[in-house]
Design a protein around this motif. Structure first.
Motif, PDB file in Angstrom:
ATOM      1  N   LEU A 103      80.832  76.508  26.685  1.00 20.38           N
ATOM      2  CA  LEU A 103      80.810  76.873  28.097  1.00 20.38           C
ATOM      3  C   LEU A 103      79.617  77.748  28.484  1.00 20.38           C
ATOM      4  O   LEU A 103      78.881  77.440  29.421  1.00 20.38           O
ATOM      5  N   PHE A 104      79.411  78.858  27.777  1.00 19.46           N
ATOM      6  CA  PHE A 104      78.424  79.834  28.224  1.00 19.46           C
ATOM      7  C   PHE A 104      76.977  79.371  28.036  1.00 19.46           C
ATOM      8  O   PHE A 104      76.142  79.609  28.915  1.00 19.46           O
ATOM      9  N   PRO A 105      76.634  78.666  26.941  1.00 17.95           N
ATOM     10  CA  PRO A 105      75.293  78.071  26.896  1.00 17.95           C
ATOM     11  C   PRO A 105      75.053  77.054  28.011  1.00 17.95           C
ATOM     12  O   PRO A 105      73.939  76.932  28.512  1.00 17.95           O
ATOM     13  N   GLU A 106      76.097  76.328  28.408  1.00 19.98           N
ATOM     14  CA  GLU A 106      75.959  75.363  29.504  1.00 19.98           C
ATOM     15  C   GLU A 106      75.667  76.086  30.815  1.00 19.98           C
ATOM     16  O   GLU A 106      74.833  75.638  31.615  1.00 19.98           O
ATOM     17  N   ILE A 107      76.347  77.206  31.040  1.00 18.17           N
ATOM     18  CA  ILE A 107      76.077  78.001  32.240  1.00 18.17           C
ATOM     19  C   ILE A 107      74.648  78.527  32.213  1.00 18.17           C
ATOM     20  O   ILE A 107      73.939  78.504  33.229  1.00 18.17           O
ATOM     21  N   ALA A 108      74.211  78.999  31.038  1.00 20.63           N
ATOM     22  CA  ALA A 108      72.842  79.510  30.897  1.00 20.63           C
ATOM     23  C   ALA A 108      71.833  78.398  31.182  1.00 20.63           C
ATOM     24  O   ALA A 108      70.782  78.632  31.810  1.00 20.63           O
ATOM     25  N   ARG A 109      72.135  77.172  30.742  1.00 17.33           N
ATOM     26  CA  ARG A 109      71.241  76.047  30.996  1.00 17.33           C
ATOM     27  C   ARG A 109      71.122  75.775  32.488  1.00 17.33           C
ATOM     28  O   ARG A 109      70.013  75.581  33.013  1.00 17.33           O
TER      29      ARG A 109
END
Length: 463
Positions: A75-81
Protein backbone atom coordinates in the motif's frame (compact mmCIF):
# COMPACT_ATOMS: atom_id res chain seq x y z
CA UNK A 1 51.02 10.27 -25.06
CA UNK A 2 47.30 9.70 -24.67
CA UNK A 3 44.24 11.41 -26.02
CA UNK A 4 41.29 12.36 -23.79
CA UNK A 5 37.61 11.61 -24.08
CA UNK A 6 35.50 14.12 -22.17
CA UNK A 7 32.30 12.87 -20.62
CA UNK A 8 29.59 15.56 -20.67
CA UNK A 9 27.58 16.34 -17.55
CA UNK A 10 24.40 15.43 -19.38
CA UNK A 11 25.38 11.77 -19.49
CA UNK A 12 22.61 9.43 -18.37
CA UNK A 13 22.25 8.45 -14.72
CA UNK A 14 22.72 4.80 -15.58
CA UNK A 15 26.07 5.56 -17.17
CA UNK A 16 27.09 7.82 -14.30
CA UNK A 17 26.43 4.94 -11.95
CA UNK A 18 29.10 3.00 -13.89
CA UNK A 19 31.70 5.76 -13.90
CA UNK A 20 30.90 7.10 -10.42
CA UNK A 21 29.32 10.37 -9.31
CA UNK A 22 29.71 13.16 -11.82
CA UNK A 23 30.67 16.64 -10.64
CA UNK A 24 28.00 19.30 -10.34
CA UNK A 25 27.92 22.21 -12.75
CA UNK A 26 29.64 24.87 -10.69
CA UNK A 27 32.73 26.96 -11.15
CA UNK A 28 34.86 24.48 -9.27
CA UNK A 29 33.76 21.38 -11.17
CA UNK A 30 35.74 19.80 -13.95
CA UNK A 31 34.82 17.39 -16.70
CA UNK A 32 35.95 13.86 -16.02
CA UNK A 33 38.57 12.53 -18.33
CA UNK A 34 39.06 8.93 -19.35
CA UNK A 35 42.43 8.24 -20.94
CA UNK A 36 42.43 6.05 -24.01
CA UNK A 37 45.54 4.78 -25.76
CA UNK A 38 46.21 6.74 -28.97
CA UNK A 39 46.05 4.70 -32.10
CA UNK A 40 47.07 6.12 -35.38
CA UNK A 41 43.99 6.60 -37.54
CA UNK A 42 41.98 4.63 -34.93
CA UNK A 43 38.36 5.20 -34.15
CA UNK A 44 36.71 4.64 -30.75
CA UNK A 45 33.39 2.98 -31.44
CA UNK A 46 30.49 2.65 -29.02
CA UNK A 47 28.87 -0.75 -29.32
CA UNK A 48 25.33 -1.07 -28.06
CA UNK A 49 24.74 -3.86 -25.61
CA UNK A 50 22.43 -6.73 -26.59
CA UNK A 51 18.83 -6.41 -25.57
CA UNK A 52 17.69 -7.84 -22.26
CA UNK A 53 15.80 -10.56 -24.11
CA UNK A 54 19.00 -11.70 -25.80
CA UNK A 55 21.06 -11.77 -22.59
CA UNK A 56 18.50 -12.76 -19.95
CA UNK A 57 19.57 -15.80 -18.00
CA UNK A 58 17.04 -17.72 -15.94
CA UNK A 59 17.90 -19.96 -13.03
CA UNK A 60 16.06 -23.19 -12.36
CA UNK A 61 14.82 -21.95 -8.98
CA UNK A 62 11.03 -21.82 -8.78
CA UNK A 63 9.51 -18.61 -7.52
CA UNK A 64 7.79 -18.74 -4.14
CA UNK A 65 4.18 -19.24 -5.23
CA UNK A 66 2.95 -17.30 -2.22
CA UNK A 67 4.59 -14.12 -3.54
CA UNK A 68 2.45 -14.39 -6.65
CA UNK A 69 -0.68 -14.27 -4.47
CA UNK A 70 0.09 -10.73 -3.30
CA UNK A 71 -2.06 -8.06 -4.86
CA UNK A 72 -0.33 -5.20 -6.68
CA UNK A 73 2.24 -3.28 -4.64
CA UNK A 74 2.37 -2.84 -0.89
CA UNK A 75 0.00 0.00 0.00
CA UNK A 76 2.46 2.68 1.12
CA UNK A 77 4.99 2.33 -1.73
CA UNK A 78 2.03 2.59 -4.12
CA UNK A 79 0.93 5.83 -2.45
CA UNK A 80 4.51 7.13 -2.67
CA UNK A 81 4.55 6.26 -6.39
CA UNK A 82 1.34 8.19 -7.02
CA UNK A 83 2.63 11.11 -4.97
CA UNK A 84 5.81 11.23 -7.06
CA UNK A 85 3.83 11.14 -10.29
CA UNK A 86 1.64 13.99 -9.04
CA UNK A 87 4.71 16.07 -8.17
CA UNK A 88 6.06 15.58 -11.68
CA UNK A 89 2.72 16.72 -13.07
CA UNK A 90 2.60 19.77 -10.78
CA UNK A 91 6.25 20.70 -10.14
CA UNK A 92 5.42 24.15 -8.77
CA UNK A 93 2.84 23.02 -6.21
CA UNK A 94 3.59 22.12 -2.60
CA UNK A 95 2.24 18.63 -2.04
CA UNK A 96 1.35 17.97 1.60
CA UNK A 97 1.64 14.37 2.73
CA UNK A 98 -0.84 13.19 5.36
CA UNK A 99 -0.78 9.64 4.06
CA UNK A 100 1.97 7.38 5.33
CA UNK A 101 2.22 7.39 9.11
CA UNK A 102 5.75 8.77 9.30
CA UNK A 103 6.67 11.14 12.10
CA UNK A 104 7.88 14.63 11.24
CA UNK A 105 8.98 16.37 14.43
CA UNK A 106 12.61 16.22 15.62
CA UNK A 107 13.63 13.60 18.16
CA UNK A 108 14.00 15.30 21.58
CA UNK A 109 17.59 16.22 22.34
CA UNK A 110 17.58 14.38 25.66
CA UNK A 111 17.26 11.22 23.55
CA UNK A 112 19.61 12.03 20.66
CA UNK A 113 22.35 13.20 23.04
CA UNK A 114 22.37 9.75 24.65
CA UNK A 115 22.67 8.09 21.25
CA UNK A 116 25.47 10.47 20.27
CA UNK A 117 27.31 9.75 23.48
CA UNK A 118 26.98 6.01 22.91
CA UNK A 119 28.20 6.39 19.34
CA UNK A 120 31.28 8.34 20.43
CA UNK A 121 31.94 5.86 23.21
CA UNK A 122 32.24 3.15 20.56
CA UNK A 123 35.39 4.88 19.28
CA UNK A 124 37.18 4.18 22.56
CA UNK A 125 38.77 0.97 23.75
CA UNK A 126 36.72 1.09 26.94
CA UNK A 127 33.44 1.81 25.20
CA UNK A 128 33.59 -0.41 22.15
CA UNK A 129 31.20 -3.34 21.96
CA UNK A 130 30.34 -5.70 19.14
CA UNK A 131 27.45 -8.11 19.07
CA UNK A 132 25.02 -7.67 21.91
CA UNK A 133 22.45 -10.08 23.26
CA UNK A 134 19.92 -10.98 20.56
CA UNK A 135 17.13 -10.41 23.10
CA UNK A 136 18.31 -6.87 23.80
CA UNK A 137 20.21 -4.94 26.41
CA UNK A 138 19.40 -6.31 29.86
CA UNK A 139 18.89 -2.86 31.39
CA UNK A 140 16.61 -1.73 28.56
CA UNK A 141 14.49 -4.87 28.83
CA UNK A 142 14.12 -4.35 32.57
CA UNK A 143 13.22 -0.68 32.09
CA UNK A 144 10.56 -1.49 29.47
CA UNK A 145 9.06 -4.00 31.89
CA UNK A 146 8.98 -1.56 34.81
CA UNK A 147 7.72 1.38 32.70
CA UNK A 148 4.96 -0.18 30.59
CA UNK A 149 4.09 -3.39 32.48
CA UNK A 150 4.55 -2.49 36.12
CA UNK A 151 2.58 -4.74 38.49
CA UNK A 152 1.30 -6.84 35.57
CA UNK A 153 3.59 -9.82 36.06
CA UNK A 154 5.71 -9.09 32.97
CA UNK A 155 9.42 -9.54 33.63
CA UNK A 156 12.62 -8.59 31.85
CA UNK A 157 13.00 -12.14 30.53
CA UNK A 158 9.60 -11.89 28.78
CA UNK A 159 10.76 -8.94 26.64
CA UNK A 160 12.62 -9.16 23.33
CA UNK A 161 14.04 -5.87 22.03
CA UNK A 162 14.00 -5.55 18.23
CA UNK A 163 14.47 -3.24 15.28
CA UNK A 164 10.77 -2.42 15.20
CA UNK A 165 7.30 -3.90 15.52
CA UNK A 166 6.91 -4.45 11.77
CA UNK A 167 10.00 -6.67 11.72
CA UNK A 168 8.66 -8.64 14.66
CA UNK A 169 5.38 -9.26 12.83
CA UNK A 170 7.34 -11.19 10.20
CA UNK A 171 9.40 -13.02 12.82
CA UNK A 172 6.23 -14.11 14.55
CA UNK A 173 4.80 -15.38 11.26
CA UNK A 174 7.99 -17.40 10.81
CA UNK A 175 7.45 -18.75 14.32
CA UNK A 176 3.85 -19.80 13.63
CA UNK A 177 4.55 -21.31 10.22
CA UNK A 178 2.26 -22.02 7.31
CA UNK A 179 -0.28 -24.34 8.92
CA UNK A 180 -2.04 -21.87 11.23
CA UNK A 181 -5.21 -19.97 10.38
CA UNK A 182 -5.11 -16.25 11.01
CA UNK A 183 -7.82 -13.78 11.97
CA UNK A 184 -7.37 -10.06 11.48
CA UNK A 185 -9.35 -6.90 12.07
CA UNK A 186 -10.92 -5.51 8.91
CA UNK A 187 -9.65 -2.88 8.25
CA UNK A 188 -6.13 -3.32 9.64
CA UNK A 189 -2.46 -2.61 9.06
CA UNK A 190 -1.55 -4.36 5.76
CA UNK A 191 1.59 -6.07 7.10
CA UNK A 192 -0.48 -8.60 9.07
CA UNK A 193 -2.24 -9.96 5.99
CA UNK A 194 0.67 -9.66 3.56
CA UNK A 195 3.07 -11.48 5.90
CA UNK A 196 0.44 -14.20 6.31
CA UNK A 197 0.20 -14.56 2.53
CA UNK A 198 3.98 -14.76 2.11
CA UNK A 199 4.26 -17.37 4.86
CA UNK A 200 1.75 -19.59 3.05
CA UNK A 201 -1.11 -19.42 5.54
CA UNK A 202 -3.69 -18.26 3.02
CA UNK A 203 -5.51 -19.26 -0.11
CA UNK A 204 -5.74 -17.20 -3.28
CA UNK A 205 -7.06 -13.65 -3.40
CA UNK A 206 -10.78 -13.62 -4.15
CA UNK A 207 -11.36 -10.48 -6.20
CA UNK A 208 -15.15 -10.55 -5.94
CA UNK A 209 -15.00 -10.07 -2.15
CA UNK A 210 -11.52 -8.49 -1.94
CA UNK A 211 -10.30 -11.12 0.53
CA UNK A 212 -7.76 -13.92 0.72
CA UNK A 213 -9.01 -17.44 1.30
CA UNK A 214 -8.34 -19.02 4.71
CA UNK A 215 -8.11 -15.69 6.55
CA UNK A 216 -10.83 -14.74 9.01
CA UNK A 217 -11.65 -11.07 8.44
CA UNK A 218 -13.14 -9.58 11.63
CA UNK A 219 -15.19 -6.65 10.40
CA UNK A 220 -14.68 -3.47 12.46
CA UNK A 221 -16.97 -0.67 11.33
CA UNK A 222 -18.94 2.19 12.91
CA UNK A 223 -22.01 -0.05 13.22
CA UNK A 224 -20.23 -2.34 15.71
CA UNK A 225 -18.16 0.41 17.35
CA UNK A 226 -15.07 -0.89 15.53
CA UNK A 227 -15.01 -4.09 17.57
CA UNK A 228 -15.86 -7.40 15.88
CA UNK A 229 -18.81 -9.60 16.71
CA UNK A 230 -16.75 -12.49 18.07
CA UNK A 231 -19.74 -14.85 17.97
CA UNK A 232 -19.49 -14.85 14.17
CA UNK A 233 -15.77 -15.68 14.09
CA UNK A 234 -14.86 -19.25 13.21
CA UNK A 235 -11.87 -21.10 14.60
CA UNK A 236 -8.68 -19.03 14.32
CA UNK A 237 -5.26 -20.03 15.61
CA UNK A 238 -3.64 -16.58 15.60
CA UNK A 239 -5.58 -13.33 16.07
CA UNK A 240 -3.86 -10.09 15.07
CA UNK A 241 -5.41 -7.20 16.99
CA UNK A 242 -4.24 -3.57 17.06
CA UNK A 243 -5.44 -1.08 19.67
CA UNK A 244 -5.52 1.84 19.24
CA UNK A 245 -6.25 0.63 15.77
CA UNK A 246 -4.42 1.59 12.63
CA UNK A 247 -6.22 2.84 10.53
CA UNK A 248 -9.52 3.57 12.34
CA UNK A 249 -7.96 5.19 15.42
CA UNK A 250 -10.37 3.29 17.67
CA UNK A 251 -9.17 1.97 21.05
CA UNK A 252 -10.79 -1.16 22.49
CA UNK A 253 -12.40 -0.80 25.90
CA UNK A 254 -11.55 -2.95 28.90
CA UNK A 255 -14.81 -4.87 28.47
CA UNK A 256 -14.11 -5.50 24.79
CA UNK A 257 -10.58 -6.76 25.45
CA UNK A 258 -11.89 -8.98 28.24
CA UNK A 259 -14.24 -10.57 25.68
CA UNK A 260 -11.32 -10.97 23.25
CA UNK A 261 -9.12 -12.71 25.84
CA UNK A 262 -11.97 -15.01 26.83
CA UNK A 263 -12.68 -15.78 23.17
CA UNK A 264 -9.01 -16.73 22.67
CA UNK A 265 -9.11 -18.99 25.75
CA UNK A 266 -12.29 -20.70 24.63
CA UNK A 267 -10.83 -21.36 21.19
CA UNK A 268 -7.24 -22.07 22.19
CA UNK A 269 -6.01 -19.14 20.10
CA UNK A 270 -3.01 -16.83 20.45
CA UNK A 271 -3.55 -13.08 20.25
CA UNK A 272 -0.81 -10.93 18.69
CA UNK A 273 -1.62 -7.55 20.20
CA UNK A 274 -0.14 -4.46 18.53
CA UNK A 275 0.11 -1.60 21.03
CA UNK A 276 2.29 0.72 18.93
CA UNK A 277 0.00 3.71 19.63
CA UNK A 278 -0.79 3.07 23.31
CA UNK A 279 0.79 6.32 24.52
CA UNK A 280 -1.79 8.25 22.46
CA UNK A 281 -4.68 6.95 24.56
CA UNK A 282 -6.57 9.79 26.26
CA UNK A 283 -9.32 7.87 28.05
CA UNK A 284 -9.31 4.83 30.36
CA UNK A 285 -8.86 2.26 27.59
CA UNK A 286 -6.20 -0.36 28.44
CA UNK A 287 -2.71 0.53 27.25
CA UNK A 288 -1.61 -3.10 27.15
CA UNK A 289 -3.43 -6.41 26.71
CA UNK A 290 -1.78 -7.59 29.91
CA UNK A 291 -4.07 -5.34 31.93
CA UNK A 292 -6.70 -7.99 31.21
CA UNK A 293 -6.70 -10.98 33.61
CA UNK A 294 -5.60 -14.18 31.90
CA UNK A 295 -3.99 -12.42 28.92
CA UNK A 296 -0.52 -13.77 29.71
CA UNK A 297 -1.81 -17.26 28.87
CA UNK A 298 -3.07 -16.30 25.40
CA UNK A 299 -1.31 -13.16 24.19
CA UNK A 300 1.87 -11.75 22.71
CA UNK A 301 2.33 -7.98 22.55
CA UNK A 302 4.38 -6.01 20.04
CA UNK A 303 5.22 -2.33 20.44
CA UNK A 304 7.62 0.33 19.23
CA UNK A 305 9.35 3.64 19.91
CA UNK A 306 8.59 4.77 16.34
CA UNK A 307 5.49 6.86 17.00
CA UNK A 308 6.46 7.84 20.56
CA UNK A 309 9.95 9.24 20.04
CA UNK A 310 10.17 9.70 16.28
CA UNK A 311 12.17 6.48 15.88
CA UNK A 312 10.71 5.57 12.48
CA UNK A 313 14.22 5.83 11.04
CA UNK A 314 16.15 4.83 14.16
CA UNK A 315 14.27 1.50 14.40
CA UNK A 316 13.63 0.17 17.90
CA UNK A 317 10.74 -1.84 19.28
CA UNK A 318 9.97 -4.81 21.47
CA UNK A 319 7.84 -7.92 21.74
CA UNK A 320 6.51 -9.41 24.97
CA UNK A 321 6.15 -13.20 25.05
CA UNK A 322 5.03 -14.25 28.54
CA UNK A 323 6.46 -17.44 29.99
CA UNK A 324 2.86 -18.56 30.71
CA UNK A 325 2.06 -18.76 26.98
CA UNK A 326 2.27 -22.40 25.82
CA UNK A 327 1.76 -24.28 22.56
CA UNK A 328 -0.71 -27.16 22.37
CA UNK A 329 2.00 -29.63 23.43
CA UNK A 330 2.93 -27.54 26.47
CA UNK A 331 6.15 -26.15 24.97
CA UNK A 332 6.78 -22.45 25.87
CA UNK A 333 6.19 -20.11 22.97
CA UNK A 334 8.96 -17.83 24.27
CA UNK A 335 11.57 -20.55 23.82
CA UNK A 336 10.72 -20.97 20.15
CA UNK A 337 10.60 -17.20 19.62
CA UNK A 338 13.99 -16.93 21.27
CA UNK A 339 15.31 -19.47 18.75
CA UNK A 340 13.81 -17.45 15.88
CA UNK A 341 15.44 -14.28 17.20
CA UNK A 342 18.82 -15.93 17.70
CA UNK A 343 18.70 -17.47 14.23
CA UNK A 344 17.38 -14.49 12.23
CA UNK A 345 18.61 -11.47 14.17
CA UNK A 346 21.82 -10.17 15.76
CA UNK A 347 20.13 -7.78 18.13
CA UNK A 348 19.04 -4.16 17.88
CA UNK A 349 21.64 -1.44 17.34
CA UNK A 350 23.43 -0.62 20.57
CA UNK A 351 23.16 3.07 19.65
CA UNK A 352 19.39 2.79 19.16
CA UNK A 353 19.08 0.93 22.47
CA UNK A 354 20.91 3.76 24.24
CA UNK A 355 18.24 6.02 22.79
CA UNK A 356 15.56 3.66 24.09
CA UNK A 357 16.93 3.92 27.61
CA UNK A 358 16.92 7.70 27.30
CA UNK A 359 13.28 7.58 26.11
CA UNK A 360 12.32 5.85 29.34
CA UNK A 361 14.14 8.23 31.65
CA UNK A 362 11.92 10.79 33.43
CA UNK A 363 13.15 13.51 31.07
CA UNK A 364 12.67 11.27 28.05
CA UNK A 365 9.13 10.28 28.98
CA UNK A 366 8.26 13.95 29.45
CA UNK A 367 9.73 14.86 26.07
CA UNK A 368 7.92 12.01 24.31
CA UNK A 369 4.63 13.04 25.91
CA UNK A 370 5.10 16.61 24.68
CA UNK A 371 5.70 15.38 21.13
CA UNK A 372 2.67 13.09 21.28
CA UNK A 373 0.52 15.97 22.55
CA UNK A 374 1.67 18.04 19.57
CA UNK A 375 0.46 15.36 17.16
CA UNK A 376 -2.79 15.04 19.09
CA UNK A 377 -3.38 18.76 18.59
CA UNK A 378 -2.92 18.09 14.88
CA UNK A 379 -5.63 15.44 15.04
CA UNK A 380 -8.03 17.95 16.57
CA UNK A 381 -7.45 20.29 13.63
CA UNK A 382 -8.09 17.50 11.14
CA UNK A 383 -11.19 16.23 12.97
CA UNK A 384 -12.62 19.75 13.19
CA UNK A 385 -11.95 20.31 9.48
CA UNK A 386 -13.87 17.29 8.22
CA UNK A 387 -16.58 17.55 10.89
CA UNK A 388 -17.29 21.15 9.91
CA UNK A 389 -17.84 19.95 6.35
CA UNK A 390 -20.47 17.43 7.47
CA UNK A 391 -18.43 14.22 7.16
CA UNK A 392 -18.65 11.33 9.61
CA UNK A 393 -15.29 11.38 11.37
CA UNK A 394 -13.81 8.70 13.63
CA UNK A 395 -10.53 8.24 15.47
CA UNK A 396 -8.25 11.09 16.48
CA UNK A 397 -8.93 10.85 20.21
CA UNK A 398 -6.68 7.91 21.05
CA UNK A 399 -4.52 7.70 17.95
CA UNK A 400 -2.70 9.93 15.45
CA UNK A 401 -5.09 8.87 12.68
CA UNK A 402 -8.44 10.29 11.58
CA UNK A 403 -10.84 7.96 9.75
CA UNK A 404 -13.20 9.87 7.44
CA UNK A 405 -16.22 8.30 5.74
CA UNK A 406 -17.24 8.98 2.14
CA UNK A 407 -20.38 6.81 1.78
CA UNK A 408 -20.88 5.15 -1.56
CA UNK A 409 -17.56 6.30 -2.98
CA UNK A 410 -14.41 4.40 -3.88
CA UNK A 411 -11.69 5.24 -1.39
CA UNK A 412 -9.07 5.30 -4.16
CA UNK A 413 -11.27 7.78 -6.08
CA UNK A 414 -11.46 10.01 -3.00
CA UNK A 415 -7.70 9.69 -2.56
CA UNK A 416 -7.19 10.74 -6.19
CA UNK A 417 -9.67 13.63 -5.89
CA UNK A 418 -8.00 15.13 -2.83
CA UNK A 419 -4.55 14.69 -4.36
CA UNK A 420 -5.53 16.17 -7.72
CA UNK A 421 -7.58 19.10 -6.45
CA UNK A 422 -6.06 19.90 -3.06
CA UNK A 423 -2.55 18.49 -3.55
CA UNK A 424 -2.86 16.60 -0.26
CA UNK A 425 -1.87 12.96 0.14
CA UNK A 426 -4.15 10.75 2.27
CA UNK A 427 -4.50 6.97 2.45
CA UNK A 428 -7.39 5.10 0.78
CA UNK A 429 -9.25 2.99 3.31
CA UNK A 430 -9.59 -0.03 1.02
CA UNK A 431 -5.82 -0.44 1.23
CA UNK A 432 -6.39 -1.69 4.78
CA UNK A 433 -8.93 -4.33 3.77
CA UNK A 434 -12.45 -4.52 2.31
CA UNK A 435 -13.89 -3.02 5.51
CA UNK A 436 -12.03 0.20 4.71
CA UNK A 437 -13.86 0.87 1.46
CA UNK A 438 -15.62 4.23 1.54
CA UNK A 439 -13.10 5.73 4.00
CA UNK A 440 -9.80 7.56 3.91
CA UNK A 441 -7.19 7.70 6.65
CA UNK A 442 -5.65 11.07 7.39
CA UNK A 443 -2.41 11.09 9.36
CA UNK A 444 -1.77 13.74 12.01
CA UNK A 445 1.98 13.42 11.58
CA UNK A 446 3.04 16.72 10.06
CA UNK A 447 4.44 20.15 10.76
CA UNK A 448 1.75 22.47 12.12
CA UNK A 449 1.93 24.84 9.16
CA UNK A 450 1.34 21.93 6.76
CA UNK A 451 -1.60 20.64 8.81
CA UNK A 452 -3.21 24.09 8.77
CA UNK A 453 -2.60 24.52 5.04
CA UNK A 454 -4.03 21.06 4.29
CA UNK A 455 -7.10 21.89 6.37
CA UNK A 456 -7.58 25.08 4.42
CA UNK A 457 -7.33 23.30 1.07
CA UNK A 458 -9.73 20.54 2.08
CA UNK A 459 -12.28 23.12 3.26
CA UNK A 460 -12.02 24.88 -0.10
CA UNK A 461 -12.47 21.56 -1.91
CA UNK A 462 -15.56 20.36 -0.05
CA UNK A 463 -17.23 23.59 1.07
Amino acid sequence: MASSLQIPAAISSSTSAFFGRLPSNNKNSRSWEVSLPRRKHGVCKCISSPSAEQTAYKTKVTRNANMAKLQAGYLFPEIARRRSAHMLKYPDVQVISLGIGDTTEPIPEVITSSMAMRAHFLSTVEGYSGYGAEQGDKKLRATIASTYYKDLGIEESDIFVSDGAKCDISRLQLLFGSEVKMAVQDPSYPAYVDSSVITGQTGLFQKDIEKYGDIEYMRCVPENDFFPDLSTISQADVIFFCSPNNPTGSAATREQLTHLVQFAKNNGSIIVYDSAYAMYISDDSPRTIFEIPGAKEVAIEISSFSKYAGFTGVRLGWTVVPKELLFADGFPVAKDFNRIVCTCFNGASNIAQAGGLACLSPEGLKAMTETINFYKENTEIIVDTFSSLGFNVYGGKNAPYVWVQFPGRSSWDVFAEILEKAHVVTTPGSGFGPGGEGFIRVSAFGHRANILEAAKRIKQLYK
